[in-house]
Design a protein around this motif. Structure first.
Motif, PDB file in Angstrom:
ATOM      1  N   VAL A 122       0.863  -1.179   0.000  1.00 32.79           N
ATOM      2  CA  VAL A 122       0.000   0.000   0.000  1.00 32.79           C
ATOM      3  C   VAL A 122       0.902   1.232   0.000  1.00 32.79           C
ATOM      4  O   VAL A 122       1.715   1.415   0.909  1.00 32.79           O
ATOM      5  CB  VAL A 122      -0.935   0.020   1.230  1.00 32.79           C
TER       6      VAL A 122
ATOM      7  N   ALA B 249       1.242   5.619  -0.909  1.00 31.32           N
ATOM      8  CA  ALA B 249       0.550   6.902  -1.065  1.00 31.32           C
ATOM      9  C   ALA B 249       1.565   8.030  -1.003  1.00 31.32           C
ATOM     10  O   ALA B 249       2.667   7.866  -0.464  1.00 31.32           O
ATOM     11  CB  ALA B 249      -0.485   7.080   0.032  1.00 31.32           C
TER      12      ALA B 249
ATOM     13  N   ILE C   9      -1.635  -1.377  -4.047  1.00 31.23           N
ATOM     14  CA  ILE C   9      -2.733  -0.429  -3.936  1.00 31.23           C
ATOM     15  C   ILE C   9      -2.124   0.953  -3.730  1.00 31.23           C
ATOM     16  O   ILE C   9      -1.295   1.142  -2.833  1.00 31.23           O
ATOM     17  CB  ILE C   9      -3.665  -0.775  -2.753  1.00 31.23           C
ATOM     18  N   THR C  10      -2.530   1.907  -4.566  1.00 36.17           N
ATOM     19  CA  THR C  10      -2.055   3.281  -4.415  1.00 36.17           C
ATOM     20  C   THR C  10      -3.216   4.150  -3.953  1.00 36.17           C
ATOM     21  O   THR C  10      -4.343   3.987  -4.395  1.00 36.17           O
ATOM     22  CB  THR C  10      -1.462   3.827  -5.727  1.00 36.17           C
ATOM     23  N   LEU C  11      -2.904   5.071  -3.057  1.00 34.00           N
ATOM     24  CA  LEU C  11      -3.941   5.895  -2.435  1.00 34.00           C
ATOM     25  C   LEU C  11      -3.857   7.362  -2.823  1.00 34.00           C
ATOM     26  O   LEU C  11      -4.363   8.225  -2.119  1.00 34.00           O
ATOM     27  CB  LEU C  11      -3.875   5.745  -0.913  1.00 34.00           C
TER      28      LEU C  11
ATOM     29  N   VAL D  88      -1.811  -3.237 -10.236  1.00 35.11           N
ATOM     30  CA  VAL D  88      -2.005  -2.004  -9.479  1.00 35.11           C
ATOM     31  C   VAL D  88      -3.463  -1.575  -9.557  1.00 35.11           C
ATOM     32  O   VAL D  88      -4.070  -1.597 -10.624  1.00 35.11           O
ATOM     33  CB  VAL D  88      -1.118  -0.859 -10.026  1.00 35.11           C
TER      34      VAL D  88
ATOM     35  N   GLY E 149      -6.003   1.595  -7.537  1.00 36.31           N
ATOM     36  CA  GLY E 149      -5.905   2.692  -6.592  1.00 36.31           C
ATOM     37  C   GLY E 149      -6.880   3.803  -6.872  1.00 36.31           C
ATOM     38  O   GLY E 149      -7.764   3.684  -7.723  1.00 36.31           O
TER      39      GLY E 149
ATOM     40  N   ASP F 268      -1.842  13.391  -9.348  1.00 31.09           N
ATOM     41  CA  ASP F 268      -1.848  12.160 -10.144  1.00 31.09           C
ATOM     42  C   ASP F 268      -2.173  12.484 -11.594  1.00 31.09           C
ATOM     43  O   ASP F 268      -3.170  13.154 -11.863  1.00 31.09           O
ATOM     44  CB  ASP F 268      -2.910  11.172  -9.628  1.00 31.09           C
TER      45      ASP F 268
ATOM     46  N   VAL G 150      -5.671   4.297 -11.662  1.00 30.73           N
ATOM     47  CA  VAL G 150      -6.094   5.219 -10.610  1.00 30.73           C
ATOM     48  C   VAL G 150      -7.118   6.207 -11.178  1.00 30.73           C
ATOM     49  O   VAL G 150      -6.960   7.418 -11.106  1.00 30.73           O
ATOM     50  CB  VAL G 150      -4.909   5.965  -9.955  1.00 30.73           C
TER      51      VAL G 150
ATOM     52  N   CYS H   5     -10.893   2.221  -0.238  1.00 28.83           N
ATOM     53  CA  CYS H   5      -9.739   3.083  -0.490  1.00 28.83           C
ATOM     54  C   CYS H   5     -10.211   4.485  -0.853  1.00 28.83           C
ATOM     55  O   CYS H   5     -11.123   4.641  -1.674  1.00 28.83           O
ATOM     56  CB  CYS H   5      -8.910   2.539  -1.648  1.00 28.83           C
TER      57      CYS H   5
END
Length: 165
Positions: A9, A11, A38-40, A58, A60, A66, A72, A88
């Protein structure tokens, strides 16, 4: 016994190779055992997400820093992993889940916000935007803010001292 799944995880990494801000030495290698990343939010350029995608799948949410990326593309995300429901979000205050993010203080309408955002209660809430790691347990729900992974803008010493892990 269920097979163990390794989830990384991340971020608030703010990776911008075009501006000379890349992953710290060894950071990507430390993710080699991840089954999922997982990207936050606030990951930076889409190339940062692409580099992670070369390691593991991936998924997120978007933050304020971003570039557009299929991985994402949303502000909230609900995942299921080994029977756990994981929500998330980048900023839990903006999403109505918290009154404060640092330290995390759930809002009085937390359960209602979970229902609206994630279609039901969560076992785990993953959130970010503080650049500070924190884990809290509120009414049986684990809330995790991974803090910043390398956060180049916050560096005051050599990058090697700030690699994730």
């Amino acid at each position: 016994m269920p097979q163990r799944t390794v989830i990384a995880v991340l971020a608030d990494c703010h990776i911008h190779p075009a501006a000379g801000i890349s992953w710290p030495q060894g950071a990507l290698e430390k993710l080699a055992d991840a089954d999922r990343i997982i990207t936050l939010g606030d990951m930076g350029e889409a190339s940062a997400i692409a580099e992670l995608g070369a390691i593991a799948p991936v998924a997120g949410v978007r933050g304020q820093d971003d570039e557009p990326s299929d991985a994402v593309a949303t502000l909230t995300l609900t995942l299921e992993e080994q029977g756990l429901i994981i929500g998330c979000v980048f900023d839990p205050v903006a999403a109505g889940l918290a009154d404060s993010r640092d330290p995390f203080v759930p809002s009085a309408d937390d359960a209602e916000a979970e229902e609206d955002l994630f279609d039901g209660p969560l076992d785990v809430l993953l959130c970010a935007s503080t650049h500070r790691a924190e884990i809290t347990d509120f009414a049986g729900r684990l809330t995790i803010d991974p803090g910043t992974s390398p956060c180049p803008r916050a560096r005051t010493t050599a990058p090697e001292a700030h690699s994730p892990g």
